[in-house]
Design a protein around this motif. Structure first.
Motif, PDB file in Angstrom:
ATOM      1  N   MET A   1       0.827  -1.208   0.000  1.00  0.00           N
ATOM      2  CA  MET A   1       0.000   0.000   0.000  1.00  0.00           C
ATOM      3  C   MET A   1       0.861   1.257   0.000  1.00  0.00           C
ATOM      4  O   MET A   1       0.500   2.265  -0.605  1.00  0.00           O
ATOM      5  CB  MET A   1      -0.937   0.010   1.218  1.00  0.00           C
ATOM      6  N   VAL A   2       2.002   1.189   0.679  1.00  0.00           N
ATOM      7  CA  VAL A   2       2.907   2.342   0.746  1.00  0.00           C
ATOM      8  C   VAL A   2       3.668   2.507  -0.561  1.00  0.00           C
ATOM      9  O   VAL A   2       3.812   3.614  -1.088  1.00  0.00           O
ATOM     10  CB  VAL A   2       3.887   2.184   1.926  1.00  0.00           C
ATOM     11  N   ARG A   3       4.151   1.410  -1.124  1.00  0.00           N
ATOM     12  CA  ARG A   3       5.000   1.437  -2.317  1.00  0.00           C
ATOM     13  C   ARG A   3       4.204   1.442  -3.625  1.00  0.00           C
ATOM     14  O   ARG A   3       4.702   1.844  -4.663  1.00  0.00           O
ATOM     15  CB  ARG A   3       5.884   0.184  -2.340  1.00  0.00           C
ATOM     16  N   MET A   4       2.971   0.900  -3.547  1.00  0.00           N
ATOM     17  CA  MET A   4       2.133   0.651  -4.715  1.00  0.00           C
ATOM     18  C   MET A   4       2.780  -0.355  -5.664  1.00  0.00           C
ATOM     19  O   MET A   4       2.569  -0.322  -6.870  1.00  0.00           O
ATOM     20  CB  MET A   4       1.793   1.956  -5.441  1.00  0.00           C
ATOM     21  N   LYS A   5       3.578  -1.229  -5.101  1.00  0.00           N
ATOM     22  CA  LYS A   5       4.110  -2.368  -5.830  1.00  0.00           C
ATOM     23  C   LYS A   5       4.487  -3.448  -4.823  1.00  0.00           C
ATOM     24  O   LYS A   5       4.717  -3.162  -3.645  1.00  0.00           O
ATOM     25  CB  LYS A   5       5.305  -1.996  -6.702  1.00  0.00           C
ATOM     26  N   VAL A   6       4.534  -4.688  -5.309  1.00  0.00           N
ATOM     27  CA  VAL A   6       4.774  -5.833  -4.426  1.00  0.00           C
ATOM     28  C   VAL A   6       6.146  -5.730  -3.767  1.00  0.00           C
ATOM     29  O   VAL A   6       7.126  -5.333  -4.406  1.00  0.00           O
ATOM     30  CB  VAL A   6       4.659  -7.141  -5.244  1.00  0.00           C
ATOM     31  N   LEU A   7       6.214  -6.106  -2.494  1.00  0.00           N
ATOM     32  CA  LEU A   7       7.477  -6.040  -1.766  1.00  0.00           C
ATOM     33  C   LEU A   7       8.389  -7.209  -2.128  1.00  0.00           C
ATOM     34  O   LEU A   7       9.576  -7.030  -2.395  1.00  0.00           O
ATOM     35  CB  LEU A   7       7.208  -6.041  -0.255  1.00  0.00           C
ATOM     36  N   PHE A   8       7.852  -8.430  -2.107  1.00  0.00           N
ATOM     37  CA  PHE A   8       8.643  -9.630  -2.395  1.00  0.00           C
ATOM     38  C   PHE A   8       8.029 -10.332  -3.604  1.00  0.00           C
ATOM     39  O   PHE A   8       7.071 -11.084  -3.464  1.00  0.00           O
ATOM     40  CB  PHE A   8       8.649 -10.589  -1.197  1.00  0.00           C
ATOM     41  N   LEU A   9       8.582 -10.093  -4.783  1.00  0.00           N
ATOM     42  CA  LEU A   9       7.998 -10.622  -6.009  1.00  0.00           C
ATOM     43  C   LEU A   9       8.844 -11.777  -6.530  1.00  0.00           C
ATOM     44  O   LEU A   9       9.785 -11.603  -7.296  1.00  0.00           O
ATOM     45  CB  LEU A   9       7.894  -9.518  -7.063  1.00  0.00           C
ATOM     46  N   GLY A  10       8.494 -12.995  -6.099  1.00  0.00           N
ATOM     47  CA  GLY A  10       9.211 -14.184  -6.540  1.00  0.00           C
ATOM     48  C   GLY A  10       8.376 -15.010  -7.501  1.00  0.00           C
ATOM     49  O   GLY A  10       7.146 -14.909  -7.508  1.00  0.00           O
ATOM     50  N   ASP A  11       9.034 -15.837  -8.313  1.00  0.00           N
ATOM     51  CA  ASP A  11       8.318 -16.673  -9.268  1.00  0.00           C
ATOM     52  C   ASP A  11       8.420 -18.155  -8.938  1.00  0.00           C
ATOM     53  O   ASP A  11       7.977 -19.007  -9.697  1.00  0.00           O
ATOM     54  CB  ASP A  11       8.816 -16.413 -10.692  1.00  0.00           C
ATOM     55  N   SER A  12       9.010 -18.459  -7.790  1.00  0.00           N
ATOM     56  CA  SER A  12       9.063 -19.834  -7.291  1.00  0.00           C
ATOM     57  C   SER A  12       9.317 -19.740  -5.787  1.00  0.00           C
ATOM     58  O   SER A  12       9.712 -18.687  -5.277  1.00  0.00           O
ATOM     59  CB  SER A  12      10.192 -20.621  -7.959  1.00  0.00           C
ATOM     60  N   GLU A  13       9.097 -20.842  -5.082  1.00  0.00           N
ATOM     61  CA  GLU A  13       9.305 -20.817  -3.635  1.00  0.00           C
ATOM     62  C   GLU A  13      10.759 -20.500  -3.295  1.00  0.00           C
ATOM     63  O   GLU A  13      11.046 -19.736  -2.368  1.00  0.00           O
ATOM     64  CB  GLU A  13       8.871 -22.140  -3.016  1.00  0.00           C
ATOM     65  N   PHE A  14      11.687 -21.100  -4.046  1.00  0.00           N
ATOM     66  CA  PHE A  14      13.104 -20.858  -3.786  1.00  0.00           C
ATOM     67  C   PHE A  14      13.453 -19.395  -4.043  1.00  0.00           C
ATOM     68  O   PHE A  14      14.108 -18.741  -3.224  1.00  0.00           O
ATOM     69  CB  PHE A  14      13.960 -21.770  -4.673  1.00  0.00           C
ATOM     70  N   ARG A  15      13.009 -18.860  -5.179  1.00  0.00           N
ATOM     71  CA  ARG A  15      13.283 -17.458  -5.505  1.00  0.00           C
ATOM     72  C   ARG A  15      12.614 -16.529  -4.504  1.00  0.00           C
ATOM     73  O   ARG A  15      13.164 -15.486  -4.154  1.00  0.00           O
ATOM     74  CB  ARG A  15      12.794 -17.148  -6.917  1.00  0.00           C
ATOM     75  N   GLN A  16      11.449 -16.909  -4.036  1.00  0.00           N
ATOM     76  CA  GLN A  16      10.747 -16.084  -3.052  1.00  0.00           C
ATOM     77  C   GLN A  16      11.583 -15.944  -1.789  1.00  0.00           C
ATOM     78  O   GLN A  16      11.723 -14.850  -1.237  1.00  0.00           O
ATOM     79  CB  GLN A  16       9.384 -16.698  -2.732  1.00  0.00           C
ATOM     80  N   LEU A  17      12.149 -17.029  -1.334  1.00  0.00           N
ATOM     81  CA  LEU A  17      13.001 -16.987  -0.144  1.00  0.00           C
ATOM     82  C   LEU A  17      14.230 -16.121  -0.375  1.00  0.00           C
ATOM     83  O   LEU A  17      14.604 -15.309   0.477  1.00  0.00           O
ATOM     84  CB  LEU A  17      13.425 -18.401   0.249  1.00  0.00           C
ATOM     85  N   LEU A  18      14.850 -16.254  -1.545  1.00  0.00           N
ATOM     86  CA  LEU A  18      16.047 -15.462  -1.821  1.00  0.00           C
ATOM     87  C   LEU A  18      15.738 -13.964  -1.814  1.00  0.00           C
ATOM     88  O   LEU A  18      16.527 -13.167  -1.300  1.00  0.00           O
ATOM     89  CB  LEU A  18      16.651 -15.869  -3.171  1.00  0.00           C
ATOM     90  N   ILE A  19      14.604 -13.593  -2.367  1.00  0.00           N
ATOM     91  CA  ILE A  19      14.220 -12.175  -2.399  1.00  0.00           C
ATOM     92  C   ILE A  19      13.981 -11.654  -0.989  1.00  0.00           C
ATOM     93  O   ILE A  19      14.389 -10.546  -0.639  1.00  0.00           O
ATOM     94  CB  ILE A  19      12.982 -11.986  -3.292  1.00  0.00           C
ATOM     95  N   ILE A  20      13.326 -12.460  -0.168  1.00  0.00           N
ATOM     96  CA  ILE A  20      13.110 -12.080   1.233  1.00  0.00           C
ATOM     97  C   ILE A  20      14.440 -11.943   1.957  1.00  0.00           C
ATOM     98  O   ILE A  20      14.690 -10.962   2.672  1.00  0.00           O
ATOM     99  CB  ILE A  20      12.214 -13.120   1.939  1.00  0.00           C
ATOM    100  N   PHE A  21      15.318 -12.928   1.771  1.00  0.00           N
ATOM    101  CA  PHE A  21      16.606 -12.931   2.468  1.00  0.00           C
ATOM    102  C   PHE A  21      17.476 -11.743   2.066  1.00  0.00           C
ATOM    103  O   PHE A  21      18.212 -11.201   2.892  1.00  0.00           O
ATOM    104  CB  PHE A  21      17.366 -14.233   2.183  1.00  0.00           C
ATOM    105  N   ARG A  22      17.407 -11.335   0.793  1.00  0.00           N
ATOM    106  CA  ARG A  22      18.228 -10.210   0.338  1.00  0.00           C
ATOM    107  C   ARG A  22      17.862  -8.922   1.068  1.00  0.00           C
ATOM    108  O   ARG A  22      18.729  -8.089   1.321  1.00  0.00           O
ATOM    109  CB  ARG A  22      18.061 -10.004  -1.172  1.00  0.00           C
ATOM    110  N   LEU A  23      16.588  -8.758   1.383  1.00  0.00           N
ATOM    111  CA  LEU A  23      16.160  -7.542   2.078  1.00  0.00           C
ATOM    112  C   LEU A  23      16.301  -7.670   3.586  1.00  0.00           C
ATOM    113  O   LEU A  23      16.844  -6.781   4.254  1.00  0.00           O
ATOM    114  CB  LEU A  23      14.706  -7.203   1.725  1.00  0.00           C
ATOM    115  N   LEU A  24      15.829  -8.763   4.138  1.00  0.00           N
ATOM    116  CA  LEU A  24      15.774  -8.910   5.595  1.00  0.00           C
ATOM    117  C   LEU A  24      16.984  -9.629   6.175  1.00  0.00           C
ATOM    118  O   LEU A  24      17.112  -9.732   7.399  1.00  0.00           O
ATOM    119  CB  LEU A  24      14.495  -9.653   5.989  1.00  0.00           C
ATOM    120  N   GLY A  25      17.871 -10.105   5.312  1.00  0.00           N
ATOM    121  CA  GLY A  25      19.023 -10.863   5.776  1.00  0.00           C
ATOM    122  C   GLY A  25      18.693 -12.345   5.839  1.00  0.00           C
ATOM    123  O   GLY A  25      17.545 -12.732   6.090  1.00  0.00           O
ATOM    124  N   THR A  26      19.685 -13.179   5.596  1.00  0.00           N
ATOM    125  CA  THR A  26      19.473 -14.625   5.697  1.00  0.00           C
ATOM    126  C   THR A  26      19.283 -14.986   7.169  1.00  0.00           C
ATOM    127  O   THR A  26      20.107 -14.631   8.014  1.00  0.00           O
ATOM    128  CB  THR A  26      20.673 -15.388   5.129  1.00  0.00           C
TER     129      THR A  26
END
Length: 248
Positions: free
Chosen positions: A151-176
């Protein structure tokens, strides 16, 4: 329904159908969602995404109402399990937002059972679900955090196309995640040897959000489900201090 002219069906799901329609008074094209399961209010039409930023007070109001709805579900022993923007119905004129599509919702009990992990649209799926852990109410609050950021950004925060990629995108922002921040994480069924990233400044991902908002968002996106903020506690966060809570 007399206000709208139904044009064509544009989507079909297990628990509802989406139609393209026209507001007969303004000519505006809208999406109408017909639920196959009854909902408790009179319903409203889904507005197409607005390409401009939402006013901060609108984000604040909508988020509070979402937290209130989630808190109500959780207090009655129900997990939603599929919270995402498409399952939020908005009455633009009244500024009211409702949670819909409880198709994946289910009652939970203590002790918790092992529920299916094929829940929550990928972009809003909590890391414990992605990693195959048992889960409870905290999965809904991760989804709320993703919606808040969107709602703040008006775009998706974590935009992954697979479960593995989704985790990597989360980890890149929030840290592993490590055992220190999330005890037991490396023993979860779907844990692998992931790249080691340090957490980034979350404020950079939501540049239009003030300090209180960033603090609340960070508490919704805590890795350890046991430490993630609850919907009830979120409603009492200082982010909402300038909001008249009694109006809802």
């Amino acid at each position: 329904m007399e206000k709208y002219q139904k044009l064509e069906k544009i989507g079909q799901g297990a628990y509802g159908s989406v139609y393209k329609a026209r507001d007969t008074s303004t000519g505006q094209l809208v999406a109408l969602k017909k639920n196959h399961l009854p909902i408790s209010d009179q319903g409203s039409h889904l507005q197409p995404p607005n390409p401009t930023l939402l006013p901060p007070n609108t984000v604040q109001s909508f988020l509070f109402q979402i937290c209130s709805g989630v808190a109500h579900c959780h207090s009655n022993g129900v997990l939603h399990r599929d919270l995402k923007p498409h399952n939020l119905l908005i009455d633009v004129e009244k500024g009211i937002i409702k949670i819909a599509d409880l198709g994946l919702g289910r009652a939970f009990s203590v002790p918790l059972k092992n529920y299916t992990h094929e829940v929550v649209t990928l972009c809003y799926r909590a890391p414990e679900v992605l990693l195959g852990a048992n889960y409870s109410t905290a999965v809904d609050m991760w989804s709320v955090g993703c919606i808040f950021a969107e709602m703040v950004r008006m775009k998706v925060l974590f935009l992954g196309d697979s479960e593995f990629r989704q985790l990597l995108i989360i980890f890149r922002l929030l840290g592993t995640p490590t055992e220190e921040v999330w005890p037991g994480v490396t023993s979860l069924p779907d844990w692998h040897a992931y790249p080691q990233w340090e957490p980034q400044d979350l404020a950079h991902a939501v540049p239009y959000l003030g300090a209180d908002g960033v603090d609340l968002l960070s508490k919704m996106l805590i890795y350890n489900p046991a430490d993630r903020i609850s919907a009830k506690d979120a409603m009492n966060h200082p982010y909402f201090d300038t909001l008249d809570r009694n109006q809802f």
